[in-house]
Enzyme design. Structure first.
Site, short mmCIF file in Angstrom:
data_model
loop_
_atom_site.label_atom_id
_atom_site.label_comp_id
_atom_site.label_asym_id
_atom_site.label_seq_id
_atom_site.Cartn_x
_atom_site.Cartn_y
_atom_site.Cartn_z
N GLU A 5 2.32 25.26 16.23
CA GLU A 5 4.66 25.90 17.25
C GLU A 5 4.66 24.51 17.31
O GLU A 5 6.48 24.80 17.69
CB GLU A 5 3.69 26.87 17.98
N ASP A 6 4.42 23.67 18.39
CA ASP A 6 5.11 22.40 18.50
C ASP A 6 4.59 21.16 19.07
O ASP A 6 2.99 21.28 18.77
CB ASP A 6 5.87 23.26 20.00
N HIS A 66 4.29 28.87 23.43
CA HIS A 66 5.78 28.84 22.45
C HIS A 66 6.08 27.74 22.86
O HIS A 66 6.95 27.64 23.93
CB HIS A 66 6.14 29.80 22.57
N ILE A 68 5.82 23.71 23.81
CA ILE A 68 4.90 22.08 24.51
C ILE A 68 5.94 21.61 25.05
O ILE A 68 7.10 20.70 23.57
CB ILE A 68 3.87 21.81 23.84
#
Length: 73
Positions: A5-6, A66, A68
């Site tokens: 996600e990141d 969701h 970082i």
């Protein structure tokens, strides 16, 4: 395996990667698997993401990262 996600890369070359976001309407490749945080050392010749262990007592079943970010002091 299911995508990240990141990612946040520190000045020393260590990268933290969040994975496992579950969002309504977004396909999940592992709907029953909790989220994860990985560490990748970009200083290595063949970097490989390693899953970080999360402390006991943390509600891992509902972990849904969701994004970082890191703070360097």
């Amino acid at each position: 395996e299911a995508g990240s996600e990141d990612i946040d890369i520190l000045p020393n070359g260590l990268a933290f990667i969040s994975s496992g976001l579950k969002y309504p309407g977004l396909k999940s490749f592992a709907p029953d698997k909790p989220g994860e945080i990985f560490l990748l050392d970009l200083n290595e010749d063949n970097p490989r993401a390693v899953e970080l262990r999360i402390s006991r007592g943390f509600d891992l079943a509902s972990f849904n990262p969701h994004g970082i970010s890191t703070y360097v002091d």
